[in-house]
Design a protein around this motif. Structure first.
Motif, PDB file in Angstrom:
ATOM      1  N   PHE A 166      -6.006   7.418  -2.125  1.00 21.34           N
ATOM      2  CA  PHE A 166      -6.553   6.059  -2.176  1.00 21.34           C
ATOM      3  C   PHE A 166      -5.598   5.105  -1.453  1.00 21.34           C
ATOM      4  N   PRO A 167      -5.657   5.038  -0.102  1.00 23.12           N
ATOM      5  CA  PRO A 167      -4.770   4.117   0.608  1.00 23.12           C
ATOM      6  C   PRO A 167      -5.080   2.663   0.261  1.00 23.12           C
ATOM      7  N   LEU A 168      -4.046   1.839   0.241  1.00 25.27           N
ATOM      8  CA  LEU A 168      -4.206   0.442  -0.135  1.00 25.27           C
ATOM      9  C   LEU A 168      -4.952  -0.333   0.951  1.00 25.27           C
ATOM     10  N   CYS A 169      -5.808  -1.243   0.512  1.00 24.15           N
ATOM     11  CA  CYS A 169      -6.465  -2.158   1.452  1.00 24.15           C
ATOM     12  C   CYS A 169      -5.455  -3.219   1.881  1.00 24.15           C
ATOM     13  N   ALA A 170      -5.839  -4.064   2.813  1.00 20.08           N
ATOM     14  CA  ALA A 170      -4.911  -5.068   3.347  1.00 20.08           C
ATOM     15  C   ALA A 170      -4.423  -6.014   2.253  1.00 20.08           C
ATOM     16  N   ALA A 171      -5.326  -6.426   1.342  1.00 20.64           N
ATOM     17  CA  ALA A 171      -4.930  -7.354   0.288  1.00 20.64           C
ATOM     18  C   ALA A 171      -3.941  -6.712  -0.676  1.00 20.64           C
ATOM     19  N   CYS A 172      -4.191  -5.468  -1.058  1.00 18.64           N
ATOM     20  CA  CYS A 172      -3.280  -4.767  -1.967  1.00 18.64           C
ATOM     21  C   CYS A 172      -1.956  -4.453  -1.273  1.00 18.64           C
ATOM     22  N   ALA A 173      -2.005  -4.111   0.004  1.00 20.56           N
ATOM     23  CA  ALA A 173      -0.780  -3.833   0.751  1.00 20.56           C
ATOM     24  C   ALA A 173       0.086  -5.078   0.852  1.00 20.56           C
ATOM     25  N   SER A 174      -0.562  -6.243   0.957  1.00 25.10           N
ATOM     26  CA  SER A 174       0.187  -7.497   1.013  1.00 25.10           C
ATOM     27  C   SER A 174       0.918  -7.741  -0.310  1.00 25.10           C
ATOM     28  N   GLU A 175       0.232  -7.484  -1.433  1.00 26.94           N
ATOM     29  CA  GLU A 175       0.880  -7.631  -2.741  1.00 26.94           C
ATOM     30  C   GLU A 175       2.031  -6.636  -2.881  1.00 26.94           C
ATOM     31  N   TYR A 176       1.827  -5.423  -2.392  1.00 27.15           N
ATOM     32  CA  TYR A 176       2.822  -4.360  -2.492  1.00 27.15           C
ATOM     33  C   TYR A 176       4.113  -4.744  -1.763  1.00 27.15           C
ATOM     34  N   ALA A 177       3.980  -5.522  -0.704  1.00 26.55           N
ATOM     35  CA  ALA A 177       5.143  -5.899   0.104  1.00 26.55           C
ATOM     36  C   ALA A 177       5.747  -7.229  -0.292  1.00 26.55           C
ATOM     37  N   ASP A 178       5.167  -7.908  -1.286  1.00 33.42           N
ATOM     38  CA  ASP A 178       5.603  -9.263  -1.660  1.00 33.42           C
ATOM     39  C   ASP A 178       6.576  -9.195  -2.843  1.00 33.42           C
ATOM     40  N   PRO A 179       7.862  -9.490  -2.635  1.00 31.33           N
ATOM     41  CA  PRO A 179       8.835  -9.404  -3.736  1.00 31.33           C
ATOM     42  C   PRO A 179       8.517 -10.315  -4.921  1.00 31.33           C
ATOM     43  N   SER A 180       7.726 -11.372  -4.704  1.00 29.07           N
ATOM     44  CA  SER A 180       7.419 -12.291  -5.794  1.00 29.07           C
ATOM     45  C   SER A 180       6.214 -11.844  -6.617  1.00 29.07           C
ATOM     46  N   ASN A 181       5.540 -10.777  -6.183  1.00 23.92           N
ATOM     47  CA  ASN A 181       4.321 -10.316  -6.857  1.00 23.92           C
ATOM     48  C   ASN A 181       4.659  -9.218  -7.858  1.00 23.92           C
ATOM     49  N   ARG A 182       3.976  -9.179  -9.002  1.00 27.26           N
ATOM     50  CA  ARG A 182       4.279  -8.136  -9.982  1.00 27.26           C
ATOM     51  C   ARG A 182       3.796  -6.764  -9.519  1.00 27.26           C
ATOM     52  N   ARG A 183       3.068  -6.726  -8.412  1.00 24.86           N
ATOM     53  CA  ARG A 183       2.658  -5.442  -7.839  1.00 24.86           C
ATOM     54  C   ARG A 183       3.545  -5.045  -6.652  1.00 24.86           C
ATOM     55  N   PHE A 184       4.674  -5.713  -6.518  1.00 26.86           N
ATOM     56  CA  PHE A 184       5.650  -5.364  -5.503  1.00 26.86           C
ATOM     57  C   PHE A 184       6.104  -3.918  -5.747  1.00 26.86           C
ATOM     58  N   HIS A 185       5.795  -3.056  -4.781  1.00 22.02           N
ATOM     59  CA  HIS A 185       6.127  -1.631  -4.851  1.00 22.02           C
ATOM     60  C   HIS A 185       5.576  -0.969  -6.118  1.00 22.02           C
ATOM     61  N   ALA A 186       4.434  -1.436  -6.598  1.00 17.84           N
ATOM     62  CA  ALA A 186       3.756  -0.783  -7.726  1.00 17.84           C
ATOM     63  C   ALA A 186       2.961   0.408  -7.196  1.00 17.84           C
ATOM     64  N   GLN A 187       3.328   1.598  -7.614  1.00 14.89           N
ATOM     65  CA  GLN A 187       2.758   2.814  -7.029  1.00 14.89           C
ATOM     66  C   GLN A 187       1.308   3.046  -7.447  1.00 14.89           C
ATOM     67  N   THR A 188       0.857   2.408  -8.521  1.00 11.01           N
ATOM     68  CA  THR A 188      -0.503   2.650  -9.018  1.00 11.01           C
ATOM     69  C   THR A 188      -1.458   1.518  -8.667  1.00 11.01           C
ATOM     70  N   SER A 189      -1.047   0.614  -7.809  1.00  8.45           N
ATOM     71  CA  SER A 189      -1.873  -0.544  -7.489  1.00  8.45           C
ATOM     72  C   SER A 189      -3.176  -0.138  -6.804  1.00  8.45           C
ATOM     73  N   GLY A 190      -4.159  -1.032  -6.881  1.00  3.59           N
ATOM     74  CA  GLY A 190      -5.453  -0.803  -6.263  1.00  3.59           C
ATOM     75  C   GLY A 190      -6.432  -1.881  -6.686  1.00  3.59           C
ATOM     76  N   CYS A 191      -7.629  -1.859  -6.128  1.00  2.00           N
ATOM     77  CA  CYS A 191      -8.646  -2.847  -6.454  1.00  2.00           C
ATOM     78  C   CYS A 191     -10.020  -2.206  -6.210  1.00  2.00           C
ATOM     79  N   PRO A 192     -11.104  -2.895  -6.496  1.00  3.41           N
ATOM     80  CA  PRO A 192     -12.424  -2.286  -6.274  1.00  3.41           C
ATOM     81  C   PRO A 192     -12.667  -1.840  -4.840  1.00  3.41           C
ATOM     82  N   ALA A 193     -12.001  -2.484  -3.882  1.00  2.00           N
ATOM     83  CA  ALA A 193     -12.230  -2.139  -2.479  1.00  2.00           C
ATOM     84  C   ALA A 193     -11.527  -0.847  -2.070  1.00  2.00           C
ATOM     85  N   CYS A 194     -10.375  -0.530  -2.713  1.00  2.00           N
ATOM     86  CA  CYS A 194      -9.601   0.622  -2.238  1.00  2.00           C
ATOM     87  C   CYS A 194      -9.239   1.622  -3.337  1.00  2.00           C
TER      88      CYS A 194
END
Length: 841
Positions: A166-194
Motif C-alpha cells: 500500500f504505497p502512500l499517496c501524495a497527501a500521506c507522503a507529505s505528512e510522513y515527511a513533515d516533522p511537525s506531523n504526528r504521522r512523521f515517519h509513521a510506518q502504518t499511515s494511510g487514508c481511504p485513497a491509498c
C-alpha cells in the motif's frame, strides 16, 4: 557555522524503540538542540549519531529518558564518543542505508511492539467531517495502530509489514515527511485513497467493497454489517489479529444461536462495550480497572457485574437458579450464564470504534474459530472456516501476518494479573540474564509449553526470552500447524537456528510430540521439565528471583512422573548444579479419579473419588446417596464406579487442588458436568463471594471453620496436606443445612490459611504462588492476606499467566540452567526447525 569544540556521539539503544515514534522523537529533540546527525532502526533497536557542542549532547542524553515517547522503553544504551565529521542537519535514515558493503546482517533482536488501540487524536478524526480520514476504519499514526500483527521482518519498517503493498499517496507522503506531523515517519499511515479497504459479503453471496473516495462518514460495508447486527444476525469481523464473531449483546436469540453454531454451550463470552460510561453503569469499576480498560493494549478486563449476581445451584440438578435483576436489560443472560463476572473490552481498532458508534450498544465478541480450532486469520479461508457460523463477513485487504487473539486481564490482590498473553501484551521479551549461569547459551533454545493455552518461549541473544502470543489449545491438527508456523516465523525473524527443544513430561501432550519430532529432525537435544516445576520457574523468572526458592503449584493436573497426577504441590526449586532440579516438600493427599480423563469434565467423579478415599466403601451407603454428587449418577452406574474404585481400574490417583475444587463444587450441588475448563471452580468462587459482607474489608476470618491438616510423610516422603478434616466438617455442615455460599467461602479460607501454616512448618519467609488455581481471585487475595498476616511475602505471576500459558517461560529457564558454556553463537544463517544443528554439550 563553526564546528570548533564540537564532538560526535554514537548511541546504540535497545528496548521498545521501534513502532513507537522513537525516531521522530529523536529527530525533534536533536533539531531542537541544533544537533546534526542521523537515526535509523537496526536489527537490535535504534542507532543514532549526534554532532554538536558537548553541552548540547549532554542535554540530549539527559532529556532522552525523560521525554521518550509514551509506549517506548529503554533497556540498554551504549555510548561511543567519536571525532566530529562536520555534519549538517539531522536525518532519519532508511534501515542500513550506510552499512558497509558486504557486511553480513546482524542477528535480529529488536523488541516487537504489540498492537496498540487507536489514540485520542485518531479517534477524533473518525467523526471529524473536515478530516480526509473521517469514517476511515484503518486510521493510525506514530502512536497507535497495528504493530506485531502486520510485522513480517525486523526492523519495523513499512516494507517489512503487511502494508508494504500500500504505497502512500501524495497527501500521506507529505505528512510522513513533515516533522511537525504526528504521522512523521509513521510506518502504518494511510487514508481511504491509498490504504486498506473494507469488504462485506454473506456466505455464498457477492462481495461489496468500499470505494476509494468515501461519500460519507459511514462506509457502505460498515453500514451493511451494522444492519445485519441490528437484525439479530451473527457477523464475522476481521479484527486486528484475526476474526471475531459478533452479535448484539442484548439479543437472547442471537446469543443462543451463536452458542449453538459454535458448539459453546456455557463458557462465558466477552463484551465489546461502546464506551466507559456504559461499563460504569453495568459493572463495578474502580480507577485501576478503568485504567486497564482504557490502556493502549485494550484487553478484555474481568469485572464484577453491577449488582453482583449470585446464580445459585446447578440448574442441571433441577434446583432453583435465581438471578438478580440487572441494572439494565442490555446484556443477554446467555452472554455469561451462571457467572458474576463479565469480560469487557473497549474498541481495539478504529473499525471497532466506528461500528460501536453506529450501533450505540454493546456487542458480544468472541474469537472467530470453530470449536477446537485456532483463530481464523485468513480472509481467503474465512468462508470455509466460519461460513457455517456467521451470517455475514466484514473483512478487509490488509493481511494479518501474525494472528493474535484478544488479551485477558484482571485486577487481583491490588495488582493487574494477566490471564491470556495476547493482543496488546504480546509478544514480549523478558531478561533472564541475572538468573542464568551462561546467558550466552540461551539463544536458540525453544520451549514448547503444554497442551492447553499453547505458548512458546525462545531464547534470543543477551540471555532474553521471547514469549509468543497465546496459541490456544493444541487439540487439533490446525492448532499444531499454527504452533509450528509461529515457531518457524519467529526463528526466521530472529535469525536463529534451534539449539535444543524443551517440553513437558506428559507423554500425551501434542507439544511434547512436536518437540520430539523437531529435535530429532534437527539433531539437537530434547529436554523435559516437570509441569509444576515449570509453573514455579515462570514465577521466579518474572520476578527475577534466584534459586533456591519455595512455592506451591496448584492446578488442575500435571504429569508427575511417578504414575500419578500432580496439582497440589509444594516444591523447593534448587540451584543449578544440584543433584535434582527440585525437591517435593509437600503434596495434597491423593485421591482417585474414576474414569480418568472423564473425571476432568465431570466434577461428580472427582467428588466420588474424594469420598471413597475418605470413607472407603461407606461412600456408597444410604446417607451419602443423598449427596448431589451421588444422586447425579444413575442406579446402574454406582455399582460400576464402586468396582472401579475398589479394584483401582482406570482410576488414577491425583494430588490436584483443581480437582479438589471440582469435588467440593459437586458436593455442594453447584456443578456435576462441565463444558469448559474451570467451570466448576468458577461456580464455587461465585458462591463463596456471595457470602462475603457487602462492605469491603478483611477476607480471612479470625479462625478457620475448616482445616487442612499438615502430616509428616514418613520415610523421606513429602509432607501430606490432608483434606480429611475439611471434608468431614463440610459434610456435617451440609447435613445441618448450612448455606452453600458459607460453606464455599469457608473452603476457600481453609486453603488460604493452609499456606502460612505450611510456610511456618518449612521455615520460609517467602512463598511463590503459581498454577491455574490462582486465577481464582478470591483464593489469591485470601492467600496473600493470610501470608501477610504471618509475615510471609507472597509472590505470584502478574505479567505472565499463572496458568499453562506461562509454562514455556519456566521450561526455558530450566533449560538455561542445564546448558553448558557456549562453544559458539546460536545466531547465523537461518535454518528451519527441521534442519540440522549443532548438538548441545
Amino acid at each position: 557555522m563553526s564546528t570548533a569544540g564540537h564532538r560526535r556521539l554514537r548511541l546504540q539503544i535497545e528496548g521498545l524503540v521501534q513502532g513507537v515514534g522513537f525516531r521522530p522523537f529523536v529527530h525533534r529533540l536533536a533539531t531542537a538542540l541544533e544537533l546534526a546527525g542521523w537515526v535509523e532502526n537496526t536489527a537490535a533497536g535504534v542507532c543514532l549519531e549526534l554532532e554538536g557542542p558537548e553541552a548540547a549532547l549532554e542535554a540530549f542524553l539527559a532529556r532522552l529518558p525523560r521525554e521518550q515517547p509514551p509506549h517506548s522503553r529503554l533497556d540498554r544504551l551504549q555510548q561511543q564518543w567519536l571525532p566530529p565529521q562536520s555534519s549538517a542537519g539531522f536525518r532519519i535514515l532508511t534501515t542500513a542505508a550506510h552499512s558497509a558493503p558486504g557486511r553480513p546482517p546482524a542477528a535480529a533482536t529488536a523488541l516487537q511492539l504489540p498492537d496498540l488501540a487507536p489514540c485520542a487524536a485518531c479517534l477524533a478524526e473518525l467523526s471529524d467531517p473536515a478530516s480526509r480520514r473521517c469514517g476511515y476504519a484503518f486510521t493510525s499514526c506514530a502512536h497507535c495502530g497495528p504493530r506485531f500483527s502486520i510485522l513480517r521482518a525486523l526492523p519495523f519498517e513499512r516494507r517489512h509489514t503487511a502494508l508494504a503493498s500500500f504505497p502512500l499517496c501524495a497527501a500521506c507522503a507529505s505528512e510522513y515527511a513533515d516533522p511537525s506531523n504526528r504521522r512523521f515517519h509513521a510506518q502504518t499511515s494511510g487514508c481511504p485513497a491509498c490504504g486498506p479497504r473494507l469488504s462485506w459479503f454473506t456466505p455464498g453471496g457477492p462481495r461489496l467493497r468500499d470505494p476509494a473516495r468515501p461519500s460519507g462518514p459511514l462506509s457502505p460495508c460498515l453500514a451493511a454489517a451494522a444492519a445485519a447486527l441490528r437484525a439479530g444476525r451473527i457477523v464475522a469481523l476481521q479484527s486486528v489479529g484475526g476474526f471475531q464473531l459478533l452479535c448484539l449483546a442484548g439479543s437472547e436469540a442471537a446469543v443462543a444461536e451463536l452458542r449453538r453454531r459454535k458448539g459453546r454451550p456455557e463458557k462465558p463470552f466477552a463484551l465489546l462495550a461502546p464506551d466507559l460510561a456504559w461499563v460504569r453503569r453495568h459493572c463495578l469499576l474502580g480507577p485501576a480497572e478503568a485504567k486497564l480498560l482504557t490502556a493502549p493494549a485494550a484487553p478484555i478486563v474481568l469485572l464484577r457485574r453491577r449488582p453482583l449476581e449470585w446464580v445459585g445451584p446447578d440448574p442441571e440438578a433441577g434446583a432453583s437458579n435465581p438471578i438478580a435483576s440487572s441494572v439494565a436489560s442490555s446484556i443477554a443472560t446467555g452472554v455469561a450464564p451462571h457467572n458474576p463476572w463479565l469480560g469487557v473490552m473497549l474498541a481495539a481498532s478504529p473499525l471497532h470504534a466506528l461500528l460501536l458508534r453506529e450501533l450505540g450498544e454493546p456487542l458480544l465478541a468472541t474469537s472467530g474459530n470453530r470449536s477446537g480450532e485456532p483463530l481464523c486469520a485468513d480472509p481467503e479461508r474465512v468462508e470455509e472456516e466460519l461460513g457455517a457460523i456467521a451470517d455475514g463477513i466484514l473483512g478487509h485487504n490488509r493481511p494479518i501476518a501474525n494472528p493474535v487473539d484478544d488479551g485477558l486481564i484482571q485486577l487481583a490482590a491490588g495488582a493487574p494479573m494477566l490471564l491470556r498473553h495476547a493482543r496488546g501484551q504480546a509478544p514480549s521479551m523478558l531478561a533472564l540474564t541475572p538468573l542464568l549461569p551462561h546467558p550466552d547459551r540461551l539463544a536458540g533454545v525453544v520451549a514448547l509449553g503444554g497442551q492447553l493455552k499453547g505458548n512458546l518461549a525462545i531464547g534470543v541473544a543477551g540471555g532474553r526470552a521471547w514469549l509468543s502470543p497465546h496459541l490456544g489449545d493444541l487439540d487439533s491438527l490446525a492448532a499444531e500447524q499454527r504452533l509450528r508456523q509461529v515457531l518457524s516465523d519467529a526463528l526466521e525473524r530472529f535469525g536463529l537456528r534451534p539449539r535444543c527443544f524443551v517440553v513437558d513430561g506428559h507423554p500425551a501432550y501434542a507439544s511434547r510430540r512436536i518437540g520430539a519430532e523437531l529435535a530429532a529432525a534437527a539433531g539437537v537435544p530434547l529436554l523435559e521439565v516437570q509441569h509444576h516445576q515449570a509453573h514455579l520457574l515462570a514465577c521466579m523468572a518474572e520476578h527475577g528471583l534466584p534459586p533456591p526458592a519455595v512455592g506451591v503449584a496448584w492446578d488442575g493436573a500435571g504429569h508427575g512422573g511417578d504414575g500419578t497426577l500432580w496439582g497440589g504441590e509444594c516444591l523447593r526449586l534448587e540451584a543449578p548444579g544440584a543433584a535434582a532440579p527440585f525437591t517435593r516438600l509437600a503434596r495434597l493427599r491423593p485421591f482417585p479419579l474414576p474414569g480418568g480423563e472423564r473425571a476432568m469434565r465431570e466434577p461428580r467423579r472427582a467428588a466420588l473419588g474424594l469420598l471413597y478415599a475418605g470413607f472407603g466403601p461407606a461412600a456408597f451407603d444410604g446417607v451419602t446417596l443423598l449427596l448431589p454428587s451421588l444422586a447425579a449418577f444413575g442406579a446402574e452406574e454406582r455399582p460400576v464406579l464402586a468396582r472401579m474404585l475398589q479394584q483401582r481400574l482406570h482410576s488414577p490417583l491425583c494430588s490436584s487442588v483443581g480437582r479438589l475444587f471440582d469435588a467440593i463444587a459437586s458436593l455442594l450441588g453447584l456443578a456435576q458436568r462441565c463444558s469448559f475448563e474451570g467451570q466448576a471452580a468458577l461456580r464455587l468462587e461465585a458462591a463463596a463471594r456471595a457470602a462475603l459482607p457487602a462492605a469491603p474489608g478483611r477476607l480471612a476470618p479470625a479462625a478457620a471453620a475448616y482445616t487442612v491438616a499438615i502430616c509428616p510423610g514418613g520415610h523421606g516422603e513429602p509432607w501430606l496436606l490432608d483434606w480429611q478434616p475439611l471434608l468431614e466438617a463440610l459434610l456435617h455442615d451440609l447435613a445441618v443445612d448450612r448455606p452453600v455460599e458459607a460453606i464455599a467461602l469457608a473452603f476457600h479460607q481453609a486453603l488460604a490459611q493452609l499456606l502460612p501454616a505450611l510456610a511456618g512448618q518449612l521455615g520460609v519467609k517467602r512463598l511463590l504462588l503459581a498454577g491455574g488455581c490462582f486465577q481464582n481471585r478470591l483464593l489469591l487475595e485470601l492467600a496473600v492476606e493470610c501470608l501477610a498476616d504471618a509475615g510471609i511475602e507472597a509472590l505470584w505471576p502478574q505479567r505472565i499467566p499463572c496458568n499453562d500459558g506461562g509454562l514455556a517461560l519456566g521450561q526455558l529457564l530450566a533449560a538455561g540452567w542445564r546448558l553448558e558454556p557456549a562453544a559458539g553463537p546460536a545466531a547465523g544463517p537461518v535454518a528451519s526447525p527441521a534442519a540440522n544443528s549443532d548438538e548441545v554439550q
